[in-house]
Motif scaffolding. Sequence first.
Motif, PDB file in Angstrom:
ATOM      1  N   THR A  56      28.176  26.396  33.284  1.00 52.17           N
ATOM      2  CA  THR A  56      28.143  26.908  34.662  1.00 52.17           C
ATOM      3  C   THR A  56      28.558  25.822  35.645  1.00 52.17           C
ATOM      4  O   THR A  56      29.370  26.063  36.562  1.00 52.17           O
ATOM      5  N   ILE A 101      35.095  33.720  38.480  1.00 54.18           N
ATOM      6  CA  ILE A 101      34.577  34.845  37.693  1.00 54.18           C
ATOM      7  C   ILE A 101      33.775  34.338  36.502  1.00 54.18           C
ATOM      8  O   ILE A 101      32.685  34.843  36.203  1.00 54.18           O
ATOM      9  N   VAL A 102      34.305  33.351  35.815  1.00 54.40           N
ATOM     10  CA  VAL A 102      33.605  32.789  34.656  1.00 54.40           C
ATOM     11  C   VAL A 102      32.279  32.154  35.078  1.00 54.40           C
ATOM     12  O   VAL A 102      31.246  32.329  34.412  1.00 54.40           O
ATOM     13  N   TYR A 105      29.803  34.898  35.749  1.00 51.56           N
ATOM     14  CA  TYR A 105      29.304  35.465  34.495  1.00 51.56           C
ATOM     15  C   TYR A 105      28.264  34.555  33.859  1.00 51.56           C
ATOM     16  O   TYR A 105      27.225  35.027  33.370  1.00 51.56           O
ATOM     17  N   SER A 109      24.440  35.379  32.827  1.00 49.20           N
ATOM     18  CA  SER A 109      24.053  35.340  31.413  1.00 49.20           C
ATOM     19  C   SER A 109      22.790  34.520  31.156  1.00 49.20           C
ATOM     20  O   SER A 109      22.203  34.612  30.073  1.00 49.20           O
ATOM     21  N   LEU A 132      30.650  38.832  25.197  1.00 51.77           N
ATOM     22  CA  LEU A 132      31.092  38.439  26.537  1.00 51.77           C
ATOM     23  C   LEU A 132      31.576  36.989  26.568  1.00 51.77           C
ATOM     24  O   LEU A 132      32.475  36.655  27.351  1.00 51.77           O
ATOM     25  N   ASP A 133      31.000  36.138  25.735  1.00 49.24           N
ATOM     26  CA  ASP A 133      31.454  34.744  25.674  1.00 49.24           C
ATOM     27  C   ASP A 133      32.888  34.650  25.166  1.00 49.24           C
ATOM     28  O   ASP A 133      33.664  33.802  25.618  1.00 49.24           O
ATOM     29  N   ALA A 136      35.048  35.589  28.065  1.00 47.36           N
ATOM     30  CA  ALA A 136      35.055  34.496  29.044  1.00 47.36           C
ATOM     31  C   ALA A 136      35.857  33.303  28.532  1.00 47.36           C
ATOM     32  O   ALA A 136      36.548  32.628  29.310  1.00 47.36           O
TER      33      ALA A 136
END
Length: 206
Positions: A56, A101-102, A105, A109, A132-133, A136
Motif C-alpha cells: 500500500t 486504483i491499486v 484496492y 483488502s 484480486l491480487d 492487481a
Amino acid sequence: MTNGESSISIEVPSETRKEAKGKAPLIAGGTHKHERKGGWKKGIAILDFILRLSATAAALGAAAAMGNSEETLPFFTQFLQFQASYDDLPTFQFFVIAMAIVGGYLVLSLPFSIVTIIRPHATGPKLLLLTLDIVALTLTTSAAAAGASIVYLAHNGNPSANWIAICQQYGDFCQQVSGAVVSSFIAVVIFMLLIVLSAFALRRKH
C-alpha cells in the motif's frame, strides 16, 4: 445372586474407565496437532497483512510521486517558458490512475487480511484475495513497465527517432518520475510474494 450382581456392577465402570483412559491421549494429541497447523497458517496471515501494508505504501507513494512531478526551467520569458509535468504524457497519466486504483484496492483488502488472521482456516477470504491480487499484479506490472519505458527515453533518448534526452535539463523531474517507477516495481515484487503465500496457504490441507 446378590454377589453376582455386585460383581457385574463393579466390572462395567472399570471397563468404561479403561476406555476413557485409552481415548483421552488421542483427543489431546489431535487437538495439539490442529493447533500447530493453525499456528503456521496464522503466521502466514500475519505476514500477508504486513506485506499488504508495505505494498500500500509503495503503490500510493508511486502515485503521489508521479502526480507531483513537475519542473519549470529558470530561463523563461513573459510569453514562453519551459515546463515538464507528468500530465504532458498519457503514459504517466495512466501510471498515476493505475497506481491509485491499486493503492485503493490494497487499503480495502486489509480488513479481509485481518479476517484471515482471526480465522486462519477460512478459505473464502484467501481465495478472494488471491484472485484480486492477480488482477492487481497485472495492472501494476503494466503501469510500471509503461512508466519505465518513458523514463528510459527521458534519460537516454532515441537517436534513430530524433528523440533527445531531457533529463540533463529537467533533472528534478526525472528524479521524481524515476523514483515513482522504482516504487511501482517494489509493489510488483510484493504482489508476487503475496500470491505465492496465498497459493501455499490454500494448497496445504487443514
